[in-house]
Design a protein around this motif. Structure first.
Motif, short mmCIF file in Angstrom:
data_model
loop_
_atom_site.label_atom_id
_atom_site.label_comp_id
_atom_site.label_asym_id
_atom_site.label_seq_id
_atom_site.Cartn_x
_atom_site.Cartn_y
_atom_site.Cartn_z
N SER A 134 0.75 -1.20 0.10
CA SER A 134 0.05 -0.08 0.11
C SER A 134 0.87 1.37 0.18
O SER A 134 1.75 1.47 -0.97
CB SER A 134 -0.92 -0.10 1.23
OG SER A 134 -1.89 0.93 1.13
N ALA A 167 -7.42 6.95 -6.44
CA ALA A 167 -6.85 6.90 -4.88
C ALA A 167 -6.93 8.13 -4.63
O ALA A 167 -7.14 8.48 -3.27
CB ALA A 167 -5.54 6.36 -4.96
N ILE A 289 -8.66 -0.42 -4.82
CA ILE A 289 -7.63 0.63 -4.89
C ILE A 289 -6.48 0.47 -5.80
O ILE A 289 -6.32 1.46 -6.56
CB ILE A 289 -7.11 0.99 -3.34
CG1 ILE A 289 -8.48 1.18 -2.24
CG2 ILE A 289 -6.48 2.23 -3.46
CD1 ILE A 289 -7.85 1.42 -0.98
#
Length: 336
Positions: A134, A167, A289
């Protein structure tokens, strides 16, 4: 046990603002060997800390891909965070009061420059493997491009080379929730907490997705007094408020959106071509995402790389949940 490195010199940010000094909180597991070549460095995500064993369960331990019996595992808390590294709740030497909303804007590159300072201070010239998921993956790919000669292997999980409009829109929606709280901006630690709770609830929708919620939050057959999904959202918002602050969350969301590996380097493709480490890119089939198609495109742009994909009903958060699947991929890759 948490440790600290104090860089008692000015730290200039990419914006041109200067922090008079910088404190970096970090954890280590295992021992650095005599050759100083067994380091595995983990870059953490949004609201995690440097304590990898706490936020990434079942990944740190003998026989795992973060194995303290083989590796010197290091994780540094990111710039602006709530967990020890200089951030909005630290004291501004110029005023003698916490920064709060006046903490200067920072970027993913600034986070990586702090990591580089710590690695140098620890005497780590070569890093066997760099691992990031991430926002941690943002840091990892930035560092691998900035210092390609430092790394032998690179593992990028559910991440990207550049923050996408999708995002950024997710982040802006969370910022809007925080800014809608009338207390955000007040000079106190608990300012903006209602907004922070709402932002976290918004974020969780994108971290987990429909499959994760529908699997775990079904109501019982009888008429419910309160829906499980509703109470779950409220609980998760309150839970974050007990351990975090709105100023750090807001600032790190801003830093997230600055991520562009190609900025000042001739674009994303040219920047990624600089990576010298053997690279493993891991996508999650249900991640909304960083969808698998984007992860495959990322892998295709990195030399000496391969792509693996795992299935999880828990979407982006699958990297926190599917430790056995990740271990099966990353343990042989890191041990090499």
């Amino acid at each position: 046990m948490i440790r600290y490195y104090d860089h008692n010199a000015p730290f200039e940010l990419e914006s041109g603002a200067v922090l008079p000094a910088l404190r970096i909180a970090f954890h280590t597991y295992g021992e650095l060997n005599a050759a100083r070549d067994n380091t595995v460095w983990v870059c953490h995500a949004l609201t995690a800390s440097s304590d990898v064993a706490d936020w990434w369960p079942h990944t740190v331990g003998e026989g795992r891909f973060l194995d303290p019996s083989r590796h010197f595992v290091v994780c540094a808390n990111i710039l602006g965070s709530h967990y020890g590294t200089t951030g909005p709740l630290h004291t501004d030497p110029a005023t003698g009061r916490p920064y709060y909303g006046s903490f200067p804007a920072f970027t993913i590159r600034d986070m990586v420059r702090a990591h580089r300072l710590l690695a140098d201070a620890l005497g780590i010239r070569k890093i066997r493997a760099l691992v990031g998921s991430s926002v941690g993956g943002f840091q990892a790919v930035e560092w691998a491009v900035a210092e390609p000669e430092r790394f032998g292997r690179l593992a990028l999980i559910a991440t990207a080379a550049k923050a996408s409009p999708w995002a950024i829109a997710i982040d802006e929606t969370q910022r809007m929730a925080i800014e809608a709280d009338a207390t955000f901006g007040e000079p106190r630690d608990d300012a903006g907490m209602a907004g922070l709770a709402a932002a976290r609830a918004i974020g969780l929708l994108t971290y987990r997705g429909a499959q994760g919620y529908n699997l775990t939050q079904q109501d019982p057959d009888e008429y419910p007094a309160r829906h499980r999904a509703a109470t779950y959202q409220q609980y998760q918002g309150e839970k974050l408020c007990r351990r975090y602050n709105a100023y750090s969350y807001h600032a790190i969301l801003n830093a997230f959106d600055t991520h562009d590996i190609g900025r000042g380097r001739g674009g994303v493709v040219r920047a990624l071509e600089r990576i010298a480490a053997r690279t493993m890119v891991v996508g999650i089939a249900t991640d909304m995402i960083f969808p698998p198609a984007e992860m495959r495109r990322l892998q295709a742009m990195i030399p000496r790389s391969e792509y693996r994909e795992i299935y999880s009903p828990f979407g982006h958060d699958g990297f926190l949940v599917e430790h056995e699947r990740l271990d099966a991929i990353l343990r042989p890759f890191i041990n090499g």
